[in-house]
Design an enzyme around this catalytic site. Structure first.
Site, PDB file in Angstrom:
ATOM      1  N   GLY A 343      33.762  -2.634  32.009  1.00  0.00           N
ATOM      2  CA  GLY A 343      33.241  -3.406  33.127  1.00  0.00           C
ATOM      3  C   GLY A 343      33.620  -4.870  32.994  1.00  0.00           C
ATOM      4  N   PRO A 344      33.364  -5.616  34.061  1.00  0.00           N
ATOM      5  CA  PRO A 344      33.711  -7.035  34.046  1.00  0.00           C
ATOM      6  C   PRO A 344      32.924  -7.797  32.965  1.00  0.00           C
ATOM      7  CG  PRO A 344      32.691  -6.395  36.138  1.00  0.00           C
ATOM      8  CD  PRO A 344      32.714  -5.191  35.283  1.00  0.00           C
ATOM      9  N   PRO A 345      33.363  -9.011  32.641  1.00  0.00           N
ATOM     10  CA  PRO A 345      32.668  -9.779  31.610  1.00  0.00           C
ATOM     11  C   PRO A 345      31.255 -10.135  32.055  1.00  0.00           C
ATOM     12  CG  PRO A 345      34.749 -10.810  32.229  1.00  0.00           C
ATOM     13  CD  PRO A 345      34.505  -9.724  33.199  1.00  0.00           C
ATOM     14  N   GLY A 346      30.369 -10.215  31.109  1.00  0.00           N
ATOM     15  CA  GLY A 346      29.023 -10.722  31.382  1.00  0.00           C
ATOM     16  C   GLY A 346      28.081  -9.736  32.010  1.00  0.00           C
ATOM     17  N   VAL A 347      28.418  -8.426  31.975  1.00  0.00           N
ATOM     18  CA  VAL A 347      27.518  -7.458  32.588  1.00  0.00           C
ATOM     19  C   VAL A 347      26.629  -6.782  31.554  1.00  0.00           C
ATOM     20  CG1 VAL A 347      28.890  -6.989  34.631  1.00  0.00           C
ATOM     21  CG2 VAL A 347      29.343  -5.725  32.530  1.00  0.00           C
ATOM     22  N   GLY A 348      26.713  -7.243  30.323  1.00  0.00           N
ATOM     23  CA  GLY A 348      25.777  -6.756  29.317  1.00  0.00           C
ATOM     24  C   GLY A 348      26.303  -5.664  28.412  1.00  0.00           C
ATOM     25  N   LYS A 349      27.614  -5.532  28.283  1.00  0.00           N
ATOM     26  CA  LYS A 349      28.175  -4.481  27.435  1.00  0.00           C
ATOM     27  C   LYS A 349      27.823  -4.739  25.970  1.00  0.00           C
ATOM     28  CE  LYS A 349      32.376  -5.218  28.849  1.00  0.00           C
ATOM     29  NZ  LYS A 349      32.134  -6.342  29.755  1.00  0.00           N
ATOM     30  N   THR A 350      28.076  -5.969  25.552  1.00  0.00           N
ATOM     31  CA  THR A 350      27.806  -6.297  24.153  1.00  0.00           C
ATOM     32  C   THR A 350      26.309  -6.236  23.869  1.00  0.00           C
ATOM     33  OG1 THR A 350      29.620  -7.834  24.364  1.00  0.00           O
ATOM     34  CG2 THR A 350      28.330  -7.961  22.346  1.00  0.00           C
ATOM     35  N   SER A 666      45.735  -1.625  47.398  1.00  0.00           N
ATOM     36  CA  SER A 666      44.563  -1.503  48.263  1.00  0.00           C
ATOM     37  C   SER A 666      44.469  -2.593  49.324  1.00  0.00           C
ATOM     38  CB  SER A 666      43.291  -1.484  47.416  1.00  0.00           C
ATOM     39  OG  SER A 666      43.068  -2.752  46.876  1.00  0.00           O
ATOM     40  N   LYS A 709      33.992  -3.871  44.911  1.00  0.00           N
ATOM     41  CA  LYS A 709      34.484  -4.516  46.118  1.00  0.00           C
ATOM     42  C   LYS A 709      33.362  -4.782  47.102  1.00  0.00           C
ATOM     43  CE  LYS A 709      39.214  -2.866  45.820  1.00  0.00           C
ATOM     44  NZ  LYS A 709      40.165  -1.837  46.252  1.00  0.00           N
TER      45      LYS A 709
HETATM   46  P1  ADP Z   1      29.745  -8.471  28.141  1.00  0.00           P
HETATM   47  O1  ADP Z   1      29.706  -7.968  26.749  1.00  0.00           O
HETATM   48  O2  ADP Z   1      29.683  -7.368  29.149  1.00  0.00           O
HETATM   49  O3  ADP Z   1      30.832  -9.427  28.458  1.00  0.00           O
HETATM   50  P2  ADP Z   1      27.268  -9.719  27.406  1.00  0.00           P
HETATM   51  O4  ADP Z   1      26.682  -8.524  26.749  1.00  0.00           O
HETATM   52  O5  ADP Z   1      27.778 -10.786  26.574  1.00  0.00           O
HETATM   53  O6  ADP Z   1      28.404  -9.268  28.413  1.00  0.00           O
HETATM   54  O7  ADP Z   1      26.196 -10.264  28.428  1.00  0.00           O
HETATM   55  C1  ADP Z   1      26.071 -11.621  28.770  1.00  0.00           C
HETATM   56  C2  ADP Z   1      24.614 -12.001  28.884  1.00  0.00           C
HETATM   57  O8  ADP Z   1      24.029 -11.397  29.978  1.00  0.00           O
HETATM   58  C3  ADP Z   1      23.793 -11.554  27.696  1.00  0.00           C
HETATM   59  O9  ADP Z   1      22.926 -12.559  27.352  1.00  0.00           O
HETATM   60  C4  ADP Z   1      23.051 -10.354  28.202  1.00  0.00           C
HETATM   61  O10 ADP Z   1      21.829 -10.175  27.551  1.00  0.00           O
HETATM   62  C5  ADP Z   1      22.854 -10.684  29.652  1.00  0.00           C
HETATM   63  N1  ADP Z   1      22.777  -9.481  30.470  1.00  0.00           N
HETATM   64  C6  ADP Z   1      23.794  -8.819  31.035  1.00  0.00           C
HETATM   65  N2  ADP Z   1      23.343  -7.751  31.737  1.00  0.00           N
HETATM   66  C7  ADP Z   1      22.013  -7.723  31.599  1.00  0.00           C
HETATM   67  C8  ADP Z   1      20.974  -6.854  32.090  1.00  0.00           C
HETATM   68  N3  ADP Z   1      21.252  -5.798  32.843  1.00  0.00           N
HETATM   69  N4  ADP Z   1      19.725  -7.140  31.761  1.00  0.00           N
HETATM   70  C9  ADP Z   1      19.430  -8.213  30.989  1.00  0.00           C
HETATM   71  N5  ADP Z   1      20.351  -9.063  30.507  1.00  0.00           N
HETATM   72  C10 ADP Z   1      21.633  -8.842  30.806  1.00  0.00           C
END
Ligand code: ADP
Length: 775
Positions: A343-350, A666, A709
């Site tokens: 998924g895109p960056p910042g969606v909580g993967k890590t 697309s 999208k």
């Molecule tokens: P990724 O690894 O996908 O690039 P991160 O895991 O670093 O993204 O997430 C960035 C920040 O956003 C983190 O502080 C994370 O806790 C928060 N975050 C992302 N998605 C959620 C969610 N669904 N609920 C709570 N916090 C989230």
């Protein structure tokens, strides 16, 4: 004379200071230059009388006389012959002593005996000179030319460095043969003394040398002892190492390797570079968690609670994790596929990875793979050079301190390959359940059991994951968040987290929804919540600062105005959606950063029917533009477009934000719409976005990333979105609040698209507007 005997035929320089003597010399110079030189019996007598002088002396001739400024004289005299003072006449008025002298003649007989004596004396004298460096060697050379035994003996006598009294004795011996014998005697004893002296000197010298040598050896011994003591220390060290190895209870293979290295270390100089390598190695062996395992907490309810506590939404992910735990609970051992969060960056993967570790009660470790191009980054460097280290896998395990951590392999899609080997192949070995029980790190060179590690991979896009890896991964998609989701994440997770990190209490700062929405809308444009979190952090920081100055009396309610004040000028204007004009349409793209809108512009100008494309479009997008043009041309009549348009006009398609490369099929519908709009001078409907690939016959084909999208379209303020009918199955993924605000219209042919986008009037006569099926 004091302390001096002048022998006949000897030339001697003399210093004369006594008045008596000076007077005598002056008198002699006036006459025949002759003086009688006799020695004092005792040197200390200042004014010697007759009895104080030896009777036998030498008659000498003054060769030179030099008067010094202080009245003293320097003279050069040459002995003439021996003489005996017969009578002293002190003439007081003249001030000097006059003597009546009997000149003593010497016989000159060169008998063979005398010659033998002379030869012996000459040899001895040569020896004597060698031993006594103060006499010049020339003396001995000139000696050999002398025939006269008397003369010969006198030269030797004159050059002997002996007491004055002995010399006087020699002077008084009138018989040359007898004198010769006496000289030989003296030479003998002198040589003996000199030899003795030399021996003593040598002894003293060796003594000194010996002391020096001893000193030097002592110093060396000290150095050696120091070294030995170090050796001692290192022996102690090595014993300690052995104990540690024993205590660590390494697996057999590792224990053997460790023992072998300790053995090698023992034989090495303590601080040699190689021993450093071995020590680093042993350090690693000992630090790895060979046996350390954390116990899994397999309470599913608790796990669910933890996952919910950490993350909003992401239900599918959470569900999959709970399933995983459930199976683990039943089978005890897990050999399932590796989870891969895409998924895109910042969606909580890590952070989901971290949360899983917390839910399972395992340690968490993260291993970044972005930019890794070298196999040895994964598998380590061989221990052949100083500074080599294990690869990142083993390093992460060491950090995790247990052998069953949750290990997040971050950004596997950003891995590269080059001549140093393929990191993906090494990674496969890490992930492969068949092989990772004895994972071989080049540095460790003994197998490490990775089979209990819970691997999770993350990637932004599937496209660049090596296919060999792809096969083993179970893909779990994380899509971008809608504004509503972001609001909830911000309120429930990001804000409390940032407040805590900035030392603020949750009740101190209140951010109402409108203020939060302002941050999301005006300051971020992203699929995830990373920059949102950063902005919230900024807000907290600024607030903390003002709180530090004046502690607040009541909670700080952040207004939209405060947001502007604290965060500065908004990064984005809310109304990004351009007024759709003639020749411009809004396409939708799906990148690894999430969904995006694409503004597509077409300009027409007189020309020859050429098509120009700008804006860093990839091959696929260019082809789809050409296909769109061909489709329009082949259907020109339907659209009341004159054929001449394709011969007298040039068309320029431009997709702004030229810095970012764009590709993919697309945008086909959007390009075709913009082209027809330009040709027919009809504006495209406002706030309408579209996505779909088109064929030459105008069919609209399904595309990927519908959810992303739609989120982008909604975020950019669109109200209608045309999507390929083939994507209808993806509709259920689309969040409700988007479906509520964005009209989603499925289309299957370009004609449909054009009639929706350009209005019913654009339709060819006799055709109906295809039914709209808003979902
Ligand atoms: P990724 O690894 O996908 O690039 P991160 O895991 O670093 O993204 O997430 C960035 C920040 O956003 C983190 O502080 C994370 O806790 C928060 N975050 C992302 N998605 C959620 C969610 N669904 N609920 C709570 N916090 C989230």
């Amino acid at each position: 004379m004091r302390d001096l005997v002048v022998f006949p035929r000897m030339v001697v320089p003399l210093d004369v200071s006594r008045v008596k003597s000076v007077k005598a010399l002056e008198e002699a110079m006036a006459a025949q230059h002759l003086v009688f030189v006799a020695s004092q019996k005792k040197t200390e007598i200042e004014d010697p009388q007759e009895d104080d002088l030896f009777q036998i002396g030498t008659l000498a001739k003054i060769l030179e006389l030099l008067k010094m400024p202080n009245g003293q004289l320097k003279i050069l005299v040459e002995g003439q012959s021996r003489g005996k003072a017969l009578e002293f006449r002190s003439i007081t008025n003249k001030g000097y002593t006059e003597v009546l002298v009997d000149v003593l003649a010497e016989s000159i007989e060169r008998t063979p005996e005398v010659q033998a004596l002379m030869r012996q004396a000459s040899q001895l004298f040569e020896q004597y000179i060698k031993l006594n460096r103060r006499i010049s060697i020339e003396t001995s050379v000139s000696l050999n030319t002398l025939e006269d035994p008397a003369h010969f003996t006198d030269v030797i006598a004159g050059n002997l460095l002996i007491k004055m009294s002995d010399k006087q004795v020699l002077l008084e011996i009138l018989n040359p043969e007898e004198r010769l014998e006496r000289v030989i005697e003296i030479l003998h004893s002198e040589i003996e003394i000199l030899n003795l002296e030399r021996r003593i000197h040598n002894r003293v010298r060796t003594q000194i040398e010996k002391t020096q040598k001893e000193y030097y050896l002592n110093e060396q011994m000290k150095a050696i002892q120091k070294e030995l003591r170090q050796k001692d220390d290192s022996t102690k060290d090595i014993d300690e190492l052995r104990e540690k190895i024993k205590a660590a209870q390494l697996p057999t293979e590792a224990a053997e390797a460790a023992e072998k290295e300790v053995g090698r270390l023992e034989k090495m100089m303590p601080f040699s570079p190689e021993s450093t390598v071995i020590r680093t190695y042993l350090d690693w062996l000992l630090a790895l968690p060979w046996n350390a395992v954390s116990t899994d907490s397999l309470d599913l309810k608790r796990a669910q609670a933890i996952l919910d506590e950490d993350h909003y939404g992401l239900d599918k992910v959470k569900e999959r994790i709970i399933e995983y735990l459930a199976v683990l609970k039943l089978v005890k051992k897990m050999k399932g596929p590796i989870l891969c969060f895409v998924g895109p960056p910042g969606v909580g993967k890590t952070s989901m990875g971290r949360s899983i570790a917390r839910a399972m009660g395992r340690q968490f470790a993260k291993m970044a793979l972005g930019g890794v191009r070298d196999e040895s980054e994964i598998r380590g460097h061989r221990r052949t050079y100083i500074g080599s280290l294990p690869g990142r896998v083993i390093q992460s395990i060491r950090k995790a301190k247990t052998k069953n951590p949750v290990l997040l392999l971050d950004e596997i899609d950003k891995m590269g390959t080059d001549w140093r080997g393929d990191p993906a192949a090494a990674l496969l070995e890490v992930l492969d359940a068949e092989q990772n029980k004895t994972f071989m790190d080049h540095f460790l060179d003994v197998g490490f059991d990775l089979s209990q590690v819970f691997f999770i991979c993350t990637a932004n896009t599937l496209a660049s994951i090596p296919s060999s890896l792809h096969d083993r991964l179970e893909i779990i998609r994380f899509s971008g968040y809608t504004e509503e989701e972001k609001l909830r994440i911000a309120h429930n997770h990001l804000l409390p987290k940032q407040l805590k990190e900035h030392g603020l209490e949750a009740q101190d700062v209140l951010v109402p929804t409108d203020a939060m929405r302002a941050i999301i809308r005006d300051y971020t444009r992203e699929a995830g919540v990373r920059s949102l979190e950063r902005w919230i952090a900024t807000l907290c920081r600024k607030t903390a600062r003002s709180f530090a100055d004046t502690p607040p009396a009541e909670p700080f309610r952040v207004t939209v105005k405060d947001v502007r004040r604290l965060l500065g000028v908004p990064e984005y204007s809310t109304e990004k959606a351009a007024d759709n004009k003639v020749g411009s349409s809004t396409g939708l793209a799906w990148t690894e950063h999430g969904g995006e809108t694409l503004a597509i512009e077409v300009a027409k100008m007189p020309g020859k029917g050429k098509l120009f494309l700008t804006g860093k479009l990839g091959d696929v997008m260019q082809e789809s533009a050409h296909a769109a043009l061909s489709f329009i041309r082949s259907n020109a009549k339907k659209w009341h477009i004159k054929e001449s348009f394709f011969k007298t006009q040039d068309y320029h398609i431009h997709v702004p934000e030229g810095a970012t490369p764009k590709d993919g099929p697309s945008a086909g519908t959007a390009i075709a719409t913009a082209l027809v709009s330009a040709m027919t001078n009809r504006p495209v409907k406002r706030k309408m976005a579209m996505t779909g690939e088109i064929t030459l016959h105008g069919r609209v084909l399904a595309i990927g990333g519908l959810k992303e999208k739609s989120i982008a379209a909604f975020r950019e303020g669109m109200d209608t979105m045309l999507y390929p009918e083939g994507n209808q199955k993806d509709l259920e993924e689309i969040p409700e609040d988007i479906k509520n605000h964005l009209k989603m219209v499925p289309v299957k042919h370009m004609e449909q698209v054009l009639s929706l986008a350009l209005g019913a009037k654009g339709l060819p006569a006799g055709r109906q507007v295809p039914s709209q099926r808003p979902s």
